[in-house]
Motif scaffolding. Structure first.
Motif, PDB file in Angstrom:
ATOM      1  N   ARG A 148       0.832  -1.222   0.000  1.00  0.00           N
ATOM      2  CA  ARG A 148       0.000   0.000   0.000  1.00  0.00           C
ATOM      3  C   ARG A 148       0.856   1.256   0.000  1.00  0.00           C
ATOM      4  NH1 ARG A 148      -1.692   3.543   3.848  1.00  0.00           N
ATOM      5  NH2 ARG A 148      -1.044   2.240   5.607  1.00  0.00           N
ATOM      6  N   PHE A 149       1.790   1.363   0.950  1.00  0.00           N
ATOM      7  CA  PHE A 149       2.685   2.523   0.976  1.00  0.00           C
ATOM      8  C   PHE A 149       4.051   2.108   0.435  1.00  0.00           C
ATOM      9  CE2 PHE A 149       2.271   0.810   5.349  1.00  0.00           C
ATOM     10  CZ  PHE A 149       3.536   0.286   5.531  1.00  0.00           C
ATOM     11  N   SER A 150       4.837   3.083   0.032  1.00  0.00           N
ATOM     12  CA  SER A 150       6.062   2.789  -0.727  1.00  0.00           C
ATOM     13  C   SER A 150       7.304   3.336  -0.027  1.00  0.00           C
ATOM     14  CB  SER A 150       5.973   3.408  -2.126  1.00  0.00           C
ATOM     15  OG  SER A 150       4.809   2.973  -2.793  1.00  0.00           O
ATOM     16  N   ALA A 156      10.501  -4.816  -5.968  1.00  0.00           N
ATOM     17  CA  ALA A 156      10.245  -6.204  -6.370  1.00  0.00           C
ATOM     18  C   ALA A 156       9.475  -6.952  -5.287  1.00  0.00           C
ATOM     19  CB  ALA A 156      11.562  -6.913  -6.678  1.00  0.00           C
ATOM     20  N   TYR A 157       9.885  -6.799  -4.048  1.00  0.00           N
ATOM     21  CA  TYR A 157       9.205  -7.464  -2.934  1.00  0.00           C
ATOM     22  C   TYR A 157       7.735  -7.055  -2.865  1.00  0.00           C
ATOM     23  CZ  TYR A 157       8.036  -8.498   1.971  1.00  0.00           C
ATOM     24  OH  TYR A 157       7.428  -8.945   3.118  1.00  0.00           O
ATOM     25  N   ALA A 158       7.486  -5.763  -2.937  1.00  0.00           N
ATOM     26  CA  ALA A 158       6.109  -5.272  -2.831  1.00  0.00           C
ATOM     27  C   ALA A 158       5.269  -5.677  -4.029  1.00  0.00           C
ATOM     28  CB  ALA A 158       6.112  -3.752  -2.675  1.00  0.00           C
ATOM     29  N   ILE A 209       9.570   5.432  11.801  1.00  0.00           N
ATOM     30  CA  ILE A 209       8.360   4.621  11.692  1.00  0.00           C
ATOM     31  C   ILE A 209       7.358   5.009  12.771  1.00  0.00           C
ATOM     32  CG2 ILE A 209       7.470   2.267  11.980  1.00  0.00           C
ATOM     33  CD1 ILE A 209      10.154   1.377  10.640  1.00  0.00           C
ATOM     34  N   ALA A 210       7.830   5.168  14.001  1.00  0.00           N
ATOM     35  CA  ALA A 210       6.943   5.551  15.096  1.00  0.00           C
ATOM     36  C   ALA A 210       6.255   6.889  14.808  1.00  0.00           C
ATOM     37  CB  ALA A 210       7.732   5.628  16.399  1.00  0.00           C
ATOM     38  N   ALA A 211       7.006   7.829  14.239  1.00  0.00           N
ATOM     39  CA  ALA A 211       6.455   9.150  13.941  1.00  0.00           C
ATOM     40  C   ALA A 211       5.396   9.104  12.844  1.00  0.00           C
ATOM     41  CB  ALA A 211       7.576  10.104  13.549  1.00  0.00           C
ATOM     42  N   ASN A 212       5.424   8.064  12.018  1.00  0.00           N
ATOM     43  CA  ASN A 212       4.479   7.939  10.914  1.00  0.00           C
ATOM     44  C   ASN A 212       3.427   6.860  11.151  1.00  0.00           C
ATOM     45  OD1 ASN A 212       5.357   9.738   8.484  1.00  0.00           O
ATOM     46  ND2 ASN A 212       7.261   8.906   9.314  1.00  0.00           N
ATOM     47  N   THR A 213       3.257   6.478  12.423  1.00  0.00           N
ATOM     48  CA  THR A 213       2.299   5.444  12.787  1.00  0.00           C
ATOM     49  C   THR A 213       1.320   5.996  13.814  1.00  0.00           C
ATOM     50  OG1 THR A 213       3.921   3.704  12.374  1.00  0.00           O
ATOM     51  CG2 THR A 213       2.049   3.119  13.758  1.00  0.00           C
ATOM     52  N   GLY A 248      -0.711  -0.721  12.895  1.00  0.00           N
ATOM     53  CA  GLY A 248      -0.853   0.337  13.889  1.00  0.00           C
ATOM     54  C   GLY A 248      -1.231   1.674  13.287  1.00  0.00           C
ATOM     55  N   GLY A 249      -1.698   1.657  12.036  1.00  0.00           N
ATOM     56  CA  GLY A 249      -2.050   2.905  11.349  1.00  0.00           C
ATOM     57  C   GLY A 249      -0.839   3.595  10.757  1.00  0.00           C
ATOM     58  N   MET A 250      -0.008   2.820  10.068  1.00  0.00           N
ATOM     59  CA  MET A 250       1.213   3.378   9.467  1.00  0.00           C
ATOM     60  C   MET A 250       0.901   4.084   8.161  1.00  0.00           C
ATOM     61  SD  MET A 250       4.733   1.301   8.759  1.00  0.00           S
ATOM     62  CE  MET A 250       6.164   2.107   8.045  1.00  0.00           C
ATOM     63  N   MET A 251       1.480   5.244   7.989  1.00  0.00           N
ATOM     64  CA  MET A 251       1.369   6.023   6.750  1.00  0.00           C
ATOM     65  C   MET A 251      -0.082   6.273   6.354  1.00  0.00           C
ATOM     66  SD  MET A 251       4.620   6.423   6.138  1.00  0.00           S
ATOM     67  CE  MET A 251       4.751   7.060   4.466  1.00  0.00           C
ATOM     68  N   LEU A 252      -0.922   6.657   7.310  1.00  0.00           N
ATOM     69  CA  LEU A 252      -2.322   6.958   7.006  1.00  0.00           C
ATOM     70  C   LEU A 252      -2.459   8.309   6.324  1.00  0.00           C
ATOM     71  CD1 LEU A 252      -4.043   5.700  10.294  1.00  0.00           C
ATOM     72  CD2 LEU A 252      -3.920   4.555   8.082  1.00  0.00           C
TER      73      LEU A 252
END
Length: 252
Positions: A148-150, A156-158, A209-213, A248-252
């Motif tokens: 969903r987010f990049s 390739a993995y995504a 990551i924490a700041a964007n979750t 946890g609501g990442m990159m909403l």
């Protein structure tokens, strides 16, 4: 009522191991697969048995389609010997590996390695095991928030995970007449050794990551194990063909 049995691919370590322990704590017997680390797999089987559950470990190369027929025969033998049954109730397609690399630098060999495990392997292992999955059972495919987010380095993995999410909807449609629900769980960034352990071991990455979750932290293995157990043990069989993100609501 027949004892419920879950098969977790790549279940000897990481998120698969956590899911196995969570399912066992909820009364589900577990069969895990491992690729090379039999010692880790055997240790987990012992842990699961200490929790009062029956458990087994089988070797599987999740990227080698030609080995799947033999694996299915080994699974049948274990099911008969240990459980006196020919069926599993839950299949968790969890086995995976990560290859980090920019789009411009990703090689065909890296692409094929990811595809064989994350897409081709999931497709054909599920196909091979269909006769062994009980009617009314559940299949859970593990995807990634990266579908969903990049983030650069995971093209390739995504791509493979996005394809698995599409496959999940088709499986749900085709297996619905058997009462089998099929969903996909997409973890966000989790503190494991994935990607070289960046989320777990790099304070700057963890803080980003924490700041964007929405929940204000990076994910923990327990967060995903709990989600897998909830989807497989709750009265949620009417939920099928769905993408459930556990980030946890990442990159909403």
């Amino acid at each position: 009522m027949q004892q419920r049995i879950a098969l977790i691919t790549g279940g000897s370590r990481g998120l698969g191991k956590n899911a196995a322990l969570k399912l066992a704590s909820k009364g589900i017997d577990v069969i895990i697969t491992y690729h090379t680390r039999r010692d880790e797999a055997d240790a987990l089987v012992h842990q699961l048995e200490q929790l009062g559950r029956r458990a087994a470990a089988l070797q599987l190369d999740a990227g080698n389609v030609r080995s799947f027929a033999t694996f299915a025969e080994q699974l049948k033998t274990v099911l008969q010997d240990k459980w006196q049954t020919g069926r599993i109730h839950h299949l968790v397609n969890n086995a995976g590996m990560g290859i980090y690399g920019s789009f411009a630098e990703t090689t065909e060999e890296q692409f094929d390695a990811l595809m064989n495990v994350h897409l081709k392997g999931v497709f054909f292992l599920t196909q091979t095991l269909l006769p062994l999955i009980a009617d009314g059972g559940r299949i859970l495919n593990i995807s990634s928030g990266l579908a969903r987010f990049s983030f650069p380095g995971y093209a390739a993995y995504a791509t493979m995970k996005g394809a698995v999410e599409t496959l999940t909807r088709y499986l749900a449609r085709e297996l619905g007449p058997r009462g089998i629900s099929v969903n996909v769980l997409a973890p966000g960034a989790i503190e494991t050794d994935f990607g070289g352990g960046q989320t777990r071991d790099n304070p700057q990455v963890n803080a980003m990551i924490a700041a964007n979750t929405a929940m204000g932290r990076a994910g923990l293995p327990d967060d995903i194990g709990d989600a897998i157990a909830a989807l497989l043990t709750s009265d949620s069989n009417w939920i099928t063909g769905q993408r459930i993100e556990a980030s946890g609501g990442m990159m909403l």
